[in-house]
Design an enzyme around this catalytic site. Structure first.
Site, PDB file in Angstrom:
ATOM      1  N   GLN A  32       0.798  -1.218   0.000  1.00 15.76           N
ATOM      2  CA  GLN A  32       0.000   0.000   0.000  1.00 15.76           C
ATOM      3  C   GLN A  32       0.834   1.274   0.000  1.00 15.76           C
ATOM      4  O   GLN A  32       0.324   2.338  -0.341  1.00 15.76           O
ATOM      5  CB  GLN A  32      -0.944   0.001   1.206  1.00 15.76           C
ATOM      6  CG  GLN A  32      -2.051  -1.037   1.103  1.00 15.76           C
ATOM      7  CD  GLN A  32      -2.957  -1.029   2.317  1.00 15.76           C
ATOM      8  OE1 GLN A  32      -2.664  -1.663   3.322  1.00 15.76           O
ATOM      9  NE2 GLN A  32      -4.067  -0.316   2.232  1.00 15.76           N
ATOM     10  N   ASN A 176      -1.519 -11.077   8.048  1.00  8.59           N
ATOM     11  CA  ASN A 176      -2.506 -10.058   8.399  1.00  8.59           C
ATOM     12  C   ASN A 176      -3.871 -10.437   7.850  1.00  8.59           C
ATOM     13  O   ASN A 176      -4.037 -10.641   6.651  1.00  8.59           O
ATOM     14  CB  ASN A 176      -2.085  -8.706   7.811  1.00  8.59           C
ATOM     15  CG  ASN A 176      -3.055  -7.598   8.177  1.00  8.59           C
ATOM     16  OD1 ASN A 176      -3.073  -7.123   9.307  1.00  8.59           O
ATOM     17  ND2 ASN A 176      -3.897  -7.205   7.218  1.00  8.59           N
ATOM     18  N   GLU A 177      -4.838 -10.552   8.745  1.00 11.13           N
ATOM     19  CA  GLU A 177      -6.243 -10.727   8.398  1.00 11.13           C
ATOM     20  C   GLU A 177      -6.509 -11.941   7.511  1.00 11.13           C
ATOM     21  O   GLU A 177      -6.797 -11.825   6.314  1.00 11.13           O
ATOM     22  CB  GLU A 177      -6.794  -9.454   7.749  1.00 11.13           C
ATOM     23  CG  GLU A 177      -6.697  -8.241   8.661  1.00 11.13           C
ATOM     24  CD  GLU A 177      -7.396  -7.000   8.149  1.00 11.13           C
ATOM     25  OE1 GLU A 177      -7.585  -6.070   8.949  1.00 11.13           O
ATOM     26  OE2 GLU A 177      -7.767  -6.978   6.955  1.00 11.13           O
ATOM     27  N   TYR A 304     -12.912  -2.604  12.755  1.00 14.29           N
ATOM     28  CA  TYR A 304     -13.381  -1.393  12.101  1.00 14.29           C
ATOM     29  C   TYR A 304     -14.888  -1.154  12.241  1.00 14.29           C
ATOM     30  O   TYR A 304     -15.321  -0.011  12.330  1.00 14.29           O
ATOM     31  CB  TYR A 304     -13.041  -1.437  10.608  1.00 14.29           C
ATOM     32  CG  TYR A 304     -11.566  -1.327  10.323  1.00 14.29           C
ATOM     33  CD1 TYR A 304     -10.949  -0.086  10.224  1.00 14.29           C
ATOM     34  CD2 TYR A 304     -10.780  -2.457  10.180  1.00 14.29           C
ATOM     35  CE1 TYR A 304      -9.593   0.028   9.971  1.00 14.29           C
ATOM     36  CE2 TYR A 304      -9.420  -2.352   9.930  1.00 14.29           C
ATOM     37  CZ  TYR A 304      -8.834  -1.112   9.830  1.00 14.29           C
ATOM     38  OH  TYR A 304      -7.486  -1.005   9.599  1.00 14.29           O
ATOM     39  N   GLU A 362      -4.996  -2.851  14.425  1.00 14.18           N
ATOM     40  CA  GLU A 362      -5.528  -1.884  13.450  1.00 14.18           C
ATOM     41  C   GLU A 362      -6.865  -1.374  13.945  1.00 14.18           C
ATOM     42  O   GLU A 362      -7.711  -2.150  14.400  1.00 14.18           O
ATOM     43  CB  GLU A 362      -5.735  -2.494  12.056  1.00 14.18           C
ATOM     44  CG  GLU A 362      -4.486  -2.707  11.260  1.00 14.18           C
ATOM     45  CD  GLU A 362      -4.782  -3.215   9.852  1.00 14.18           C
ATOM     46  OE1 GLU A 362      -5.879  -2.920   9.317  1.00 14.18           O
ATOM     47  OE2 GLU A 362      -3.926  -3.915   9.282  1.00 14.18           O
ATOM     48  N   TRP A 408      -4.635   2.649  12.396  1.00 14.76           N
ATOM     49  CA  TRP A 408      -4.518   2.540  10.936  1.00 14.76           C
ATOM     50  C   TRP A 408      -5.064   3.823  10.329  1.00 14.76           C
ATOM     51  O   TRP A 408      -6.210   4.160  10.562  1.00 14.76           O
ATOM     52  CB  TRP A 408      -5.318   1.338  10.409  1.00 14.76           C
ATOM     53  CG  TRP A 408      -5.127   1.180   8.937  1.00 14.76           C
ATOM     54  CD1 TRP A 408      -5.866   1.750   7.938  1.00 14.76           C
ATOM     55  CD2 TRP A 408      -4.080   0.455   8.296  1.00 14.76           C
ATOM     56  NE1 TRP A 408      -5.366   1.417   6.718  1.00 14.76           N
ATOM     57  CE2 TRP A 408      -4.259   0.621   6.897  1.00 14.76           C
ATOM     58  CE3 TRP A 408      -2.996  -0.313   8.743  1.00 14.76           C
ATOM     59  CZ2 TRP A 408      -3.407   0.036   5.966  1.00 14.76           C
ATOM     60  CZ3 TRP A 408      -2.169  -0.891   7.809  1.00 14.76           C
ATOM     61  CH2 TRP A 408      -2.374  -0.719   6.434  1.00 14.76           C
ATOM     62  N   TRP A 416      -6.309  -0.821  -1.956  1.00 14.53           N
ATOM     63  CA  TRP A 416      -6.611  -2.046  -2.664  1.00 14.53           C
ATOM     64  C   TRP A 416      -7.562  -1.825  -3.835  1.00 14.53           C
ATOM     65  O   TRP A 416      -7.294  -0.972  -4.679  1.00 14.53           O
ATOM     66  CB  TRP A 416      -7.122  -3.099  -1.660  1.00 14.53           C
ATOM     67  CG  TRP A 416      -6.167  -3.289  -0.508  1.00 14.53           C
ATOM     68  CD1 TRP A 416      -6.339  -2.893   0.791  1.00 14.53           C
ATOM     69  CD2 TRP A 416      -4.841  -3.855  -0.572  1.00 14.53           C
ATOM     70  NE1 TRP A 416      -5.222  -3.197   1.540  1.00 14.53           N
ATOM     71  CE2 TRP A 416      -4.297  -3.783   0.736  1.00 14.53           C
ATOM     72  CE3 TRP A 416      -4.070  -4.420  -1.588  1.00 14.53           C
ATOM     73  CZ2 TRP A 416      -3.026  -4.260   1.045  1.00 14.53           C
ATOM     74  CZ3 TRP A 416      -2.807  -4.902  -1.288  1.00 14.53           C
ATOM     75  CH2 TRP A 416      -2.303  -4.818   0.011  1.00 14.53           C
TER      76      TRP A 416
END
Length: 453
Positions: A32, A176-177, A304, A362, A408, A416
């Site tokens: 990113q 990650n994730e 989130y 995050e 984050w 993305w």
């Protein structure tokens, strides 16, 4: 900050409101921000996914991104100057091993050497993550996460990276994730490789955890500790009072939240999810739980939003759909539901990790930030931070072993498939000039953490 700025431009906490040793940080990921066209980086499946028409906004990719590859020193200055204790970054598999295996790209390893030394020189604790979604294209060519061999290749990559930087990182996470790596990318088709195939998804859901376990073992063999798993969570609530909505929300929770923690910490996948995925799982998958359950030292929680879930009436697994909720939303159209962060911290501690340290790895929001008068005011983000940190403090007050909070993200970056429109950063990036402008949230964090900003 100008005189008369609204009260929401201040953070409602300071270090003194958290336990001694609690760490504050910010995060990024390699693809990113770095720029995949620099430094001998290989092609990843995100490069090829973005090159396929219709997959990403305006066909945008991470070829240049924020050019962190060349601007890393001033970017680390931004982390230090906001008063953060740690910086969570990822290494790029494609940069280190352009073919996914075999001979490393020494320029890539040298870059991470410099980056970690740069953190240490600034008093920052390096929190490393080995994989944040940029699978080398040659591995994608042979099945990627659907191919069991990916676990061995990932362990080899982990060993190569950590032989170089493992002596200086504070913590190391594997993947990650996993939900995004497996389900979002192989069942929903929204991220690379863009598949919509239940067999591929079932295998990716398993192989991503097998790779986690193999890499954890490889790092242990190097004598490393402070190893963790970073999973993302969404709070799933029934959209109405019907039994169908309750079932659908429970299944969503199983796929998204219970599958990965169940595999790692309980040595079993949730039965309600296996009802749908079981016929498509690799033969003998149960024999892998000893590897998948390789002990970790901490859990990372990425959080989130919540989702309202209803049945879709199809009778085809998973037979659910998302329903728009009534709460205020971020630019991602995600509901702002801070209570979910408290839920997942306490739920994970109670049911899975049972006293292991937990980091919020995050948490943040996207907004339509613009420069005006040389400043970027983002009061909604400051309010978001206040409310979510309030839930962290509530969990700590109830005895949860939360050891840190990582926002984050440091920079506006490549989001993305959504390209460069969704700005999550504490620092604004002009994607034409690549100029960095700290936002009001960055300044507010500086005041809260070091009394300046």
């Amino acid at each position: 900050m100008s005189e008369g700025a609204p009260e929401t431009m201040q953070l409602a906490f300071s270090r003194a409101d958290f336990p001694p040793g609690f760490v504050f940080g910010t995060a990024t990921s390699a693809y990113q921000i770095e720029g995949s066209r620099f430094g001998g980086c290989g092609t990843s499946h995100w490069d090829t996914f973005a090159a396929t028409p219709g997959n990403t906004m305006r066909g945008e990719n991470g070829a240049t991104a924020c050019d962190h590859y060349h601007r890393w020193e001033s970017d680390l200055d931004l982390v230090r100057d906001a008063g953060f204790d740690c910086y969570r970054f990822s290494t790029s598999w494609a940069r280190v091993l352009p073919e996914g295996q075999g001979r490393p790209n020494e320029a890539g390893l040298d870059f991470y050497d410099r980056l970690v030394d740069g953190m240490r020189a600034r008093g920052l604790k390096p929190f490393a993550t080995l994989y944040h979604w940029d699978l080398p294209a040659p591995l994608a060519d042979i099945g990627g996460w659907t191919n069991r061999d990916i676990a061995a290749r990932f362990a080899d990559y982990a060993e190569i990276v950590m032989k170089r930087i493992g002596d200086r990182v504070e913590t190391a996470a594997t993947i990650n994730e996993p939900w995004c790596v497996a389900w979002l990318s192989h069942f929903m088709g929204l991220h690379a490789p863009g598949l919509r195939d239940i067999r591929a998804a079932a295998r990716a859901m398993h192989h991503v955890l097998l790779a986690h376990g193999r890499a954890t073992q490889a790092m242990r063999a190097l004598g490393m500790d402070n190893l963790g798993l970073v999973t993302n969570f969404e709070y799933a609530a029934p959209a109405d009072d019907s039994p169908e909505a309750a079932r659908a929300a429970r299944l969503y929770d199983g796929i998204y939240n219970r599958w990965f923690l169940g595999g790692v910490f309980n040595g079993a996948y949730p039965e309600d999810v296996l009802e749908g995925l079981g016929p498509h799982m690799p033969k003998g998958f149960e024999q892998d739980f000893a590897t998948i359950g390789a002990p970790v030292d901490w859990l990372g929680i990425n959080y989130y939003t919540r989702k309202l879930i209803a049945g879709d009436g199809s009778n085809r697994f998973p037979a659910l759909k998302e329903v728009e909720g009534p709460l205020p939303k971020t630019l991602m159209d995600w509901e702002i539901f801070p209570e979910g962060l408290h839920h997942f911290i306490t739920w994970a501690d109670r049911n899975y990790t049972k006293g292991l340290p937990i980091y919020v790895t995050e948490n943040g929001m996207a907004s339509a930030d613009r420069i005006a008068g040389g400043r970027v005011d983002d009061p909604a983000r400051i309010d978001f931070l206040n409310r979510h940190l309030g839930e962290v403090r509530r969990a700590i007050g109830e005895g949860a072993p939360v050891k840190g909070y990582i926002a984050w993200s440091l920079l506006d970056n490549y989001e993305w498939s959504l390209g460069y429109d969704k700005r999550f950063g504490l620092v604004h990036v002009d994607f034409d000039t690549l100029q960095r402008t700290p936002k009001a949230s960055w300044h507010a964090l500086g005041r809260a953490l070091v009394g300046q900003g």
